[in-house]
Design a protein around this motif. Structure first.
Motif, PDB file in Angstrom:
ATOM      1  N   LEU A 200       3.856   1.586  -1.210  1.00 36.52           N
ATOM      2  CA  LEU A 200       4.492   1.778  -2.521  1.00 36.52           C
ATOM      3  C   LEU A 200       3.469   2.158  -3.587  1.00 36.52           C
ATOM      4  O   LEU A 200       3.725   3.024  -4.417  1.00 36.52           O
ATOM      5  CB  LEU A 200       5.225   0.508  -2.965  1.00 36.52           C
ATOM      6  CG  LEU A 200       6.373   0.027  -2.082  1.00 36.52           C
ATOM      7  CD1 LEU A 200       7.024  -1.203  -2.692  1.00 36.52           C
ATOM      8  CD2 LEU A 200       7.416   1.100  -1.896  1.00 36.52           C
ATOM      9  N   LEU A 201       2.306   1.498  -3.542  1.00 33.50           N
ATOM     10  CA  LEU A 201       1.315   1.743  -4.594  1.00 33.50           C
ATOM     11  C   LEU A 201       0.608   3.091  -4.451  1.00 33.50           C
ATOM     12  O   LEU A 201      -0.115   3.505  -5.346  1.00 33.50           O
ATOM     13  CB  LEU A 201       0.287   0.610  -4.632  1.00 33.50           C
ATOM     14  CG  LEU A 201       0.855  -0.728  -5.112  1.00 33.50           C
ATOM     15  CD1 LEU A 201      -0.123  -1.858  -4.864  1.00 33.50           C
ATOM     16  CD2 LEU A 201       1.236  -0.678  -6.579  1.00 33.50           C
ATOM     17  N   ALA A 202       0.848   3.764  -3.326  1.00 38.82           N
ATOM     18  CA  ALA A 202       0.319   5.125  -3.188  1.00 38.82           C
ATOM     19  C   ALA A 202       1.272   6.138  -3.803  1.00 38.82           C
ATOM     20  O   ALA A 202       1.001   7.326  -3.831  1.00 38.82           O
ATOM     21  CB  ALA A 202       0.086   5.445  -1.721  1.00 38.82           C
ATOM     22  N   LYS A 203       2.409   5.666  -4.261  1.00 45.09           N
ATOM     23  CA  LYS A 203       3.379   6.507  -4.981  1.00 45.09           C
ATOM     24  C   LYS A 203       3.185   6.238  -6.477  1.00 45.09           C
ATOM     25  O   LYS A 203       2.494   5.302  -6.856  1.00 45.09           O
ATOM     26  CB  LYS A 203       4.805   6.130  -4.551  1.00 45.09           C
ATOM     27  CG  LYS A 203       5.107   6.473  -3.095  1.00 45.09           C
ATOM     28  CD  LYS A 203       5.380   7.944  -2.936  1.00 45.09           C
ATOM     29  CE  LYS A 203       5.514   8.349  -1.476  1.00 45.09           C
ATOM     30  NZ  LYS A 203       4.972   9.660  -1.192  1.00 45.09           N
TER      31      LYS A 203
ATOM     32  N   TYR B 214       0.834  -1.210   0.000  1.00 44.39           N
ATOM     33  CA  TYR B 214       0.000   0.000   0.000  1.00 44.39           C
ATOM     34  C   TYR B 214       0.863   1.253   0.000  1.00 44.39           C
ATOM     35  O   TYR B 214       0.556   2.237  -0.662  1.00 44.39           O
ATOM     36  CB  TYR B 214      -0.928   0.012   1.216  1.00 44.39           C
ATOM     37  CG  TYR B 214      -1.831  -1.178   1.261  1.00 44.39           C
ATOM     38  CD1 TYR B 214      -2.937  -1.255   0.423  1.00 44.39           C
ATOM     39  CD2 TYR B 214      -1.584  -2.234   2.122  1.00 44.39           C
ATOM     40  CE1 TYR B 214      -3.779  -2.343   0.454  1.00 44.39           C
ATOM     41  CE2 TYR B 214      -2.414  -3.338   2.152  1.00 44.39           C
ATOM     42  CZ  TYR B 214      -3.502  -3.386   1.312  1.00 44.39           C
ATOM     43  OH  TYR B 214      -4.330  -4.477   1.335  1.00 44.39           O
TER      44      TYR B 214
ATOM     45  N   LEU C 264       3.652   4.392  -8.837  1.00 42.32           N
ATOM     46  CA  LEU C 264       4.085   3.059  -9.255  1.00 42.32           C
ATOM     47  C   LEU C 264       2.825   2.271  -9.578  1.00 42.32           C
ATOM     48  O   LEU C 264       1.976   2.079  -8.708  1.00 42.32           O
ATOM     49  CB  LEU C 264       4.861   2.375  -8.112  1.00 42.32           C
ATOM     50  CG  LEU C 264       5.239   0.921  -8.313  1.00 42.32           C
ATOM     51  CD1 LEU C 264       6.348   0.786  -9.355  1.00 42.32           C
ATOM     52  CD2 LEU C 264       5.716   0.290  -7.007  1.00 42.32           C
TER      53      LEU C 264
END
Lengths: 254, 309
Positions: free
Chosen positions: A83-86, A81, A88
């Motif tokens: 990382l995927l909020a950046k 979560y 990406l």
């Protein structure tokens, strides 16, 4: 994505399980040497059987075990979560994880190749040439296929189920060539039809006639080696794409 | 509200999952409507399982709406996230344990495609701001939970995002850590950034929030300003002061709690405050403190939850 791959590789190589696998693989090479010393004839055979088996088997174990738990673990821990909020994408995340796993596979296989080649070449006066490298690359290709499959299954199922299914496909992939060759002798009608169908739809490690042993002994020509690597890369790509599609479509619930 | 002033627009949002062996559908959010303005601080409050985290995850595109629409910074959640304008911290920090503090923030920098020098400068500034200076070269696994939480907040702040979404940012923090985060919230507010966070720690939101969104059983109960809410609930004030008190000059509804030589305390009803202050000033009384008489925000919120049905 490259940074994520490096972080993934670092994360795997910081786990005790990875070192346990590497240690057992080294022990297997040692066992080969031990048996080789007491062999009545062709001691080199023991060494490269053990060396090849340790690189191939433990490379595949690593790929399956870590590949299957990679995505579920990241979701459970919450790092996915973060990382995927950046910026990406989910596909980028999956691809980063796969390349990290592949990097670990390369490290393990080539890490084992060094002691294996040293024992084979220096102790048993075997020929050390590029074939070692080429054969090891094929092992990396195979673990890439299994790792990407485990990763793909792990994007929508539990690690245990992913491991079981990947091992199942691994067994089929290994025995498929032999099964297809002898399919016409199978007495049960539906199985006679299923085997060729599986042959055409599942990865088949039997047609990759360029593993370490054949490269070393038979000196497989370069085009065959290249085609084998291409074949394995294609299967890895297919599974990574499936992983990306599955991960893009699913709801991310812990 | 004009679209360009809106940070988040949620319209008739339903989010459902399949749960259990038979895959029964469960709606974690039901017909939620929300309009959050840019540059303001919002707290999502609700009991455990109310749907706060689900709403946050839907805002980030982790969960797909079953029905309804969701616009973040004028686009879809996916577009907003990929543009790097959002910073998010999950409830559990979820950091990579083997990475060092600085490496963790550098990872965020590389995902945001900041240059190495820019990322490092930003990361070091955040580390200092979050009170983690001196720990940046230590592996995260050696951090306390509070330190990990603060580092995760730093991760969300990399790249100077315009919208920050934090899930329980105060959980696991000691009083010092909470103070750091409270100050950070105030700084972000003064920088004009939008902050949306869920919390259970009510005293912290009193000073920092522009609005509170109450959620329960997947539905939005109400949205209001904590300041206005508290003002509304104020029954009266306790006035304390110095000097001689002239009780005859005070209104009939003012109660003298204490009147000693040199000091006094009065209970003044809400409607009489202005008049009482005027009278006290005229008679030479010096007011030292003024405290409202009202339940705490926590008590008021509990009351509102219990009374909404």
């Amino acid at each position: 994505m490259a940074r994520l791959a490096l972080v993934t590789a670092k994360e795997i190589t910081r786990q005790k399980l990875f070192y346990a696998i590497a240690l057992v693989a080294l022990v297997l090479i040692g066992v080969g040497v031990l048996f080789g010393t007491s062999a009545l004839y062709d001691p080199k055979r023991f060494v490269y059987d053990a060396g090849q088996a340790s690189m191939y088997l433990f490379g595949c174990f690593t790929a399956i075990l870590f590949g299957a738990s990679m995505v579920p673990k990241e979701l459970e821990r919450g790092s996915a979560y973060l990382l995927l909020a950046k910026p990406l994408s989910r596909s980028g995340f999956v691809a980063g994880k796969f390349f990290g796993l592949l990097l670990v596979g390369v490290l393990l296989v080539f890490g084992l190749l060094i002691p294996f080649a040293l024992v084979y070449g220096l102790v048993y006066q075997g020929t050390l040439n590029a074939a070692f490298f080429l054969g090891a690359m094929i092992d990396v290709g195979k673990l890439g296929v299994l790792g990407s499959l485990a990763l793909a299954l792990g994007t929508f199922s539990t690690p245990t189920l992913s491991v079981m299914l990947t091992v199942f496909v691994w067994l089929i992939a290994t025995g498929l060539e032999a099964a297809a060759t002898s399919a016409r002798f199978i007495e049960i009608g539906w199985m006679r039809a299923v085997v060729p169908a599986l042959y055409r739809t599942l990865p088949n490690f039997g047609i990759v006639a360029a593993d370490l042993e054949t490269v070393l002994i038979l000196g497989v020509p370069c085009p065959v080696w290249l085609l084998s690597l291409l074949y394995l890369s294609l299967w890895s790509t297919v599974f990574v794409l499936l992983a990306c599609i599955a991960f893009e479509r699913r709801n991310l619930v812990r | 509200m004009r679209a360009e002033l809106e940070a988040i627009r949620v319209a008739k949002l339903w989010v459902g999952f399949r749960v259990g062996f038979w895959g029964k559908r469960f709606f974690a959010l039901q017909e939620v409507n929300l309009g959050l303005e840019k540059g303001k601080t919002y707290a999502l409050i609700g009991p455990n399982g109310a749907g706060k985290s689900t709403l946050i995850r839907a805002m980030l595109g982790f969960l797909k709406p079953t029905k309804g629409t969701l616009a973040i910074l004028g686009g879809s959640p996916k577009e907003a996230v990929l543009s790097g304008k959002i910073g998010y911290t999950p409830e559990n920090p979820g950091l990579y344990p083997h990475l060092k503090g600085l490496e963790t923030l550098m990872l965020a920098g590389s995902l945001l495609k900041l240059g190495k020098i820019t990322a490092r400068t930003q990361a070091m500034r955040l580390i200092e701001r979050l009170g983690l200076l001196g720990h940046e070269t230590r592996e995260v696994k050696g951090y306390s939970k509070g330190m990990q939480q603060r580092l995760a907040l730093g991760f969300s702040l990399m790249g100077t995002p315009e919208l920050l979404i934090w899930d329980e940012p105060m959980s696991g923090l000691d009083p010092v850590g909470r103070g750091v985060v409270r100050n950070l919230m105030a700084e972000l507010k003064s920088e004009g950034r939008t902050l949306v966070f869920s919390t259970h720690i009510i005293p912290d939101i009193e000073e920092t929030c522009d609005a509170i969104v109450l959620i329960d059983k997947g539905k939005k109960i109400s949205e209001f300003s904590p300041k206005a809410f508290l003002d509304e609930s104020t029954r009266g004030y306790i006035l304390k002061g110095l000097g001689q008190l002239a009780p005859n000059g005070l209104g009939a509804d003012v109660r003298v709690l204490e009147a000693q030589e040199g000091g006094w305390a009065l209970e003044v009803p809400k409607g009489s405050l202005g008049e009482t202050i005027n009278r006290l000033t005229q008679t030479g009384g010096a007011i030292e403190t003024l405290e409202p008489i009202r339940p705490s925000l926590e008590e008021l919120l509990v009351d509102r939850f219990l009374n909404h049905g």
